[in-house]
Structure formats: C-alpha cells, structure tokens
Design a protein around this motif. Structure first.
Motif, PDB file in Angstrom:
ATOM      1  N   LYS A  12       0.784  -1.089  -0.115  1.00 46.60           N
ATOM      2  CA  LYS A  12      -0.181   0.025   0.752  1.00 46.60           C
ATOM      3  C   LYS A  12       0.867   0.999  -0.232  1.00 46.60           C
ATOM      4  O   LYS A  12       1.992   1.568   1.099  1.00 46.60           O
ATOM      5  N   TYR A  13       0.741   2.107  -1.187  1.00 49.27           N
ATOM      6  CA  TYR A  13       1.396   3.222  -0.925  1.00 49.27           C
ATOM      7  C   TYR A  13       0.791   4.355  -1.148  1.00 49.27           C
ATOM      8  O   TYR A  13      -1.015   4.577  -1.032  1.00 49.27           O
ATOM      9  N   TYR A  14       0.898   4.904  -0.098  1.00 50.24           N
ATOM     10  CA  TYR A  14       0.173   6.349  -0.227  1.00 50.24           C
ATOM     11  C   TYR A  14       1.163   7.831  -0.793  1.00 50.24           C
ATOM     12  O   TYR A  14       2.315   7.909  -0.640  1.00 50.24           O
ATOM     13  N   GLY A  15       0.456   8.783  -1.546  1.00 52.81           N
ATOM     14  CA  GLY A  15       1.299  10.072  -1.739  1.00 52.81           C
ATOM     15  C   GLY A  15       1.002   9.302  -3.552  1.00 52.81           C
ATOM     16  O   GLY A  15       0.541   8.914  -3.828  1.00 52.81           O
ATOM     17  N   THR A  16       1.533  11.237  -3.904  1.00 49.51           N
ATOM     18  CA  THR A  16       1.770  10.586  -5.445  1.00 49.51           C
ATOM     19  C   THR A  16       3.340  10.984  -5.746  1.00 49.51           C
ATOM     20  O   THR A  16       3.679  12.245  -5.016  1.00 49.51           O
ATOM     21  N   GLY A  17       3.824  11.805  -7.093  1.00 54.72           N
ATOM     22  CA  GLY A  17       4.841  11.703  -7.332  1.00 54.72           C
ATOM     23  C   GLY A  17       6.311  11.771  -6.205  1.00 54.72           C
ATOM     24  O   GLY A  17       6.676  10.187  -6.090  1.00 54.72           O
ATOM     25  N   SER A  18       6.877  12.380  -6.324  1.00 49.76           N
ATOM     26  CA  SER A  18       8.088  12.760  -5.506  1.00 49.76           C
ATOM     27  C   SER A  18       8.218  11.736  -3.867  1.00 49.76           C
ATOM     28  O   SER A  18       8.922  11.926  -2.764  1.00 49.76           O
ATOM     29  N   VAL A  19       6.583  12.518  -3.397  1.00 54.37           N
ATOM     30  CA  VAL A  19       6.636  11.958  -2.088  1.00 54.37           C
ATOM     31  C   VAL A  19       5.550  11.117  -1.376  1.00 54.37           C
ATOM     32  O   VAL A  19       4.012  11.352  -1.877  1.00 54.37           O
ATOM     33  N   VAL A  20       6.213   9.744  -2.052  1.00 58.01           N
ATOM     34  CA  VAL A  20       5.059   8.541  -2.065  1.00 58.01           C
ATOM     35  C   VAL A  20       5.407   7.175  -0.593  1.00 58.01           C
ATOM     36  O   VAL A  20       6.881   7.895   0.167  1.00 58.01           O
ATOM     37  N   THR A  21       4.606   7.098   0.434  1.00 56.37           N
ATOM     38  CA  THR A  21       4.937   6.200   1.393  1.00 56.37           C
ATOM     39  C   THR A  21       4.368   5.285   1.474  1.00 56.37           C
ATOM     40  O   THR A  21       3.427   5.003   0.868  1.00 56.37           O
ATOM     41  N   LYS A  22       5.189   4.394   1.729  1.00 56.94           N
ATOM     42  CA  LYS A  22       4.651   3.184   0.684  1.00 56.94           C
ATOM     43  C   LYS A  22       5.061   1.867   2.930  1.00 56.94           C
ATOM     44  O   LYS A  22       5.882   1.722   3.481  1.00 56.94           O
ATOM     45  N   ALA A  23       3.010   2.186   2.917  1.00 59.73           N
ATOM     46  CA  ALA A  23       2.424   1.685   4.294  1.00 59.73           C
ATOM     47  C   ALA A  23       2.808   0.275   4.203  1.00 59.73           C
ATOM     48  O   ALA A  23       3.359   0.362   5.582  1.00 59.73           O
ATOM     49  N   LEU A  24       2.477  -0.412   3.304  1.00 63.40           N
ATOM     50  CA  LEU A  24       2.997  -1.864   3.406  1.00 63.40           C
ATOM     51  C   LEU A  24       3.596  -2.250   1.952  1.00 63.40           C
ATOM     52  O   LEU A  24       2.960  -1.693   1.083  1.00 63.40           O
ATOM     53  N   ASN A  25       4.345  -3.480   2.740  1.00 62.01           N
ATOM     54  CA  ASN A  25       5.413  -3.542   1.743  1.00 62.01           C
ATOM     55  C   ASN A  25       5.754  -5.134   1.552  1.00 62.01           C
ATOM     56  O   ASN A  25       6.135  -6.590   2.233  1.00 62.01           O
ATOM     57  N   GLY A  26       4.575  -6.072   0.588  1.00 59.90           N
ATOM     58  CA  GLY A  26       4.516  -7.366   0.763  1.00 59.90           C
ATOM     59  C   GLY A  26       3.798  -7.919   1.080  1.00 59.90           C
ATOM     60  O   GLY A  26       4.855  -9.023   2.069  1.00 59.90           O
ATOM     61  N   ILE A  27       3.403  -7.759   2.340  1.00 57.90           N
ATOM     62  CA  ILE A  27       2.992  -9.395   3.570  1.00 57.90           C
ATOM     63  C   ILE A  27       2.092  -9.895   2.837  1.00 57.90           C
ATOM     64  O   ILE A  27       1.186  -9.560   2.317  1.00 57.90           O
ATOM     65  N   SER A  28       2.091 -11.219   3.663  1.00 62.85           N
ATOM     66  CA  SER A  28       1.424 -11.867   3.551  1.00 62.85           C
ATOM     67  C   SER A  28       1.257 -12.715   4.858  1.00 62.85           C
ATOM     68  O   SER A  28       2.209 -12.637   5.056  1.00 62.85           O
ATOM     69  N   PHE A  29      -0.366 -13.132   5.160  1.00 60.31           N
ATOM     70  CA  PHE A  29      -0.634 -14.305   6.685  1.00 60.31           C
ATOM     71  C   PHE A  29      -1.811 -15.353   5.594  1.00 60.31           C
ATOM     72  O   PHE A  29      -2.806 -14.397   5.122  1.00 60.31           O
ATOM     73  N   THR A  30      -1.986 -15.664   6.596  1.00 64.47           N
ATOM     74  CA  THR A  30      -3.198 -16.233   6.707  1.00 64.47           C
ATOM     75  C   THR A  30      -4.167 -15.958   7.749  1.00 64.47           C
ATOM     76  O   THR A  30      -2.938 -16.510   8.548  1.00 64.47           O
ATOM     77  N   VAL A  31      -5.140 -16.690   8.207  1.00 63.38           N
ATOM     78  CA  VAL A  31      -5.896 -16.295   9.338  1.00 63.38           C
ATOM     79  C   VAL A  31      -7.152 -17.727   9.557  1.00 63.38           C
ATOM     80  O   VAL A  31      -7.352 -17.494   8.131  1.00 63.38           O
ATOM     81  N   GLY A  32      -7.008 -18.719   9.940  1.00 62.93           N
ATOM     82  CA  GLY A  32      -7.625 -20.125  10.375  1.00 62.93           C
ATOM     83  C   GLY A  32      -9.406 -19.892  10.859  1.00 62.93           C
ATOM     84  O   GLY A  32      -9.271 -18.290  12.000  1.00 62.93           O
ATOM     85  N   LYS A  33     -10.230 -19.878  10.924  1.00 57.11           N
ATOM     86  CA  LYS A  33     -11.250 -19.859  11.217  1.00 57.11           C
ATOM     87  C   LYS A  33     -10.899 -19.991  12.806  1.00 57.11           C
ATOM     88  O   LYS A  33     -10.274 -21.778  13.046  1.00 57.11           O
ATOM     89  N   GLY A  34     -11.713 -19.673  13.752  1.00 54.03           N
ATOM     90  CA  GLY A  34     -11.541 -19.828  14.866  1.00 54.03           C
ATOM     91  C   GLY A  34     -10.261 -18.586  15.955  1.00 54.03           C
ATOM     92  O   GLY A  34     -10.733 -19.125  16.833  1.00 54.03           O
ATOM     93  N   GLU A  35      -9.739 -18.917  14.949  1.00 56.57           N
ATOM     94  CA  GLU A  35      -8.188 -18.360  15.618  1.00 56.57           C
ATOM     95  C   GLU A  35      -8.284 -16.061  16.037  1.00 56.57           C
ATOM     96  O   GLU A  35      -9.762 -16.004  15.257  1.00 56.57           O
ATOM     97  N   PHE A  36      -7.446 -16.399  17.164  1.00 59.88           N
ATOM     98  CA  PHE A  36      -7.155 -14.852  17.652  1.00 59.88           C
ATOM     99  C   PHE A  36      -6.194 -14.464  18.065  1.00 59.88           C
ATOM    100  O   PHE A  36      -5.342 -15.011  18.195  1.00 59.88           O
ATOM    101  N   THR A  37      -6.444 -13.496  16.688  1.00 57.34           N
ATOM    102  CA  THR A  37      -4.958 -12.859  16.039  1.00 57.34           C
ATOM    103  C   THR A  37      -4.839 -11.249  16.637  1.00 57.34           C
ATOM    104  O   THR A  37      -5.675 -10.838  15.975  1.00 57.34           O
ATOM    105  N   ALA A  38      -3.901 -11.169  17.288  1.00 55.88           N
ATOM    106  CA  ALA A  38      -3.546  -9.382  17.239  1.00 55.88           C
ATOM    107  C   ALA A  38      -2.522  -9.530  15.977  1.00 55.88           C
ATOM    108  O   ALA A  38      -1.068  -9.883  16.077  1.00 55.88           O
ATOM    109  N   ILE A  39      -2.244  -8.165  15.639  1.00 54.21           N
ATOM    110  CA  ILE A  39      -1.278  -7.070  14.961  1.00 54.21           C
ATOM    111  C   ILE A  39      -0.404  -5.969  15.799  1.00 54.21           C
ATOM    112  O   ILE A  39      -1.160  -5.284  16.281  1.00 54.21           O
TER     113      ILE A  39
END
Length: 254
Positions: A12-39
């Motif tokens: 996920k990028y925010y901004g345009t042109g020369s002012v761009v922030t990469k807020a998320l960078n290639g994140i991958s994970f899964t959550v199973g049914k009935g799991e309680f996961t914190a970030i």
C-alpha cells in the motif's frame, strides 16, 4: 483448520509523485477459522493501514486479500457495502454507538439493515446480550453506560450477524486497565465459546497477550510472529515484550 482470511503480497502506497510513502510492503499471512490474532508494532509500522485494507475501508496498491475465498481487492465499490454488512464485524476504540438509539436498538442495527424479521432480530439480540452480560442495559441509552459496558455492547453488535471475521481497532484504547482486562476476557469468551474469528490491532502488550497469535510489523513488513500454543498468558506476555524490545519504538507495557 479452515482458512478464513488470506493476505497475499499486499503493498500500500500513499501520496503521489516524489512524495510517496510505502505503508505496507509485501505482507502475506493467513488466519484460520476460530483464530484470535493480534497485530502489533510501533507507531507508523503499518498495523492500522493493514486493518483498513482488510476491512475494505481502504484499497491495496497491489496484492490480494481473500475472505472466505472472495478476493476483496477485485470487488467493486457497489459490492463492498453489502460485503461489509454481511461478512465483517467491527469494534472500534470509540465504540461508535448511536446515542439516540437504545442499547437494544444499537445491537439490532446490523440485522435491521439486512431486513431480518422482528422475531429473528429479537431472538439474536437476547442471545448475544446474555452472552456478553448486557441484558440489564438493553433499554438504556449509551450515555447511561460505563465505558466497559459500551464496549461490550459494541461487541454484541459486531457479532450479531455471525460475521466471517471480527476486526477490532485498538478496542481498549479508551478504557482504563480494569475495564481493558474485562473487555479482553470478553474477547476470549467470544473466541472460545462462540467460535468468533478475531483480528485485532493493538499497541498494548498486555492486551496482545490474550490472543493466540501475534503478528509484528516493522516499517510496513511482517517482522515476526509469536504463538501462544498451550502456554499461559504470562509466557505470551514475556515473549511479546521481548519482540517489541527488539523492534524498538513505543510499546505500552501497563
């Protein structure tokens, strides 16, 4: 375990042109049914952005997010409203209850939006309010409740449609330590007794220790993971503190 959520190479990028922030960078994970996961992660790590793209409040720049096999990134805007209503439960830091409605009406709101029958709505309100301990408050208004009671009402509203996943954004942020503990025991009960799948963002190590798994973000990347397994919560808490110390930045240790 049945897979409920799959996050695949999300950026996920925010901004345009020369002012761009990469807020998320290639994140991958899964959550199973009935799991309680914190970030967890320091401020600016991307945890709130991650919750926003999973909740479809925001769009990914690239990558895919699947909920029960449906690719959220490919859905059109006119499809998302119904999807949020039917598949997602939300619990926010500031409760987001409507002061002009009673507790009963606030809890029933998601079912009313789905045009559920009065009989079904009444039965479900009675069921979830009993489970979450707010039956005695059903005819009160939110401003008549304590912070902890309001957050339990918000939990009841979030689960009344039996959503695929409950998304919680800093749910204890407006509560003192006593009510935070009570709320997290409510989350444990929702997960254990009702089978709710929960994904929660928090900066509080003690709150995170109630989860079965904690994902740690740093600079928009998935940095580390801690699983509770059969250990007690005190051991989970120590592991969280250890990882947060290695990450640097702010952490609430209470």
């Amino acid at each position: 375990m049945e897979e409920i959520l799959k996050v695949s190479n999300v950026t996920k990028y925010y901004g345009t042109g020369s002012v761009v922030t990469k807020a998320l960078n290639g994140i991958s994970f899964t959550v199973g049914k009935g799991e309680f996961t914190a970030i967890m992660g320091a401020s600016g790590s991307g945890k709130s952005t991650l919750l926003n793209v999973i909740s479809t409040i925001d769009r990914v720049s690239s990558g895919d997010i699947y909920l029960e096999g449906t690719n959220l990134a490919a859905m059109k805007e006119n499809q998302l409203s119904k999807f949020r209503r039917d598949k997602l439960g939300f619990i926010f830091q500031e409760y987001n209850l409507l002061d002009t409605l009673t507790v009963r009406e606030n809890i029933a709101l998601p079912l009313n939006l789905k045009r559920a029958s009065m009989a079904k709505t009444g039965n479900m309100v009675n069921k979830v309010s009993a489970v979450l301990g707010v039956t005695g408050q059903l005819d009160k208004f939110p401003y008549e409740l304590s912070g902890g009671e309001r957050q339990r009402v918000a939990c009841a509203r979030a689960i009344i449609t039996n959503p695929a996943i409950v998304l919680a954004d800093e749910p204890t942020g407006a509560l003192d330590s006593k009510n935070s503990g009570r709320l997290m025991k409510t989350f444990e009960m929702m997960n254990r007794d009702l089978g709710s799948t929960i994904l929660m963002v928090t900066h509080d190590a003690l709150v995170g220790s109630y989860a079965g798994r904690v994902l740690f973000l740093k600079d928009g990347r998935l940095w580390s993971e801690v699983n509770r397994g059969k250990r007690d919560r005190a051991a989970m808490y120590r592991d969280i503190l250890s990882v947060m110390a290695s990450l640097g930045g702010d952490v609430d240790v209470r």
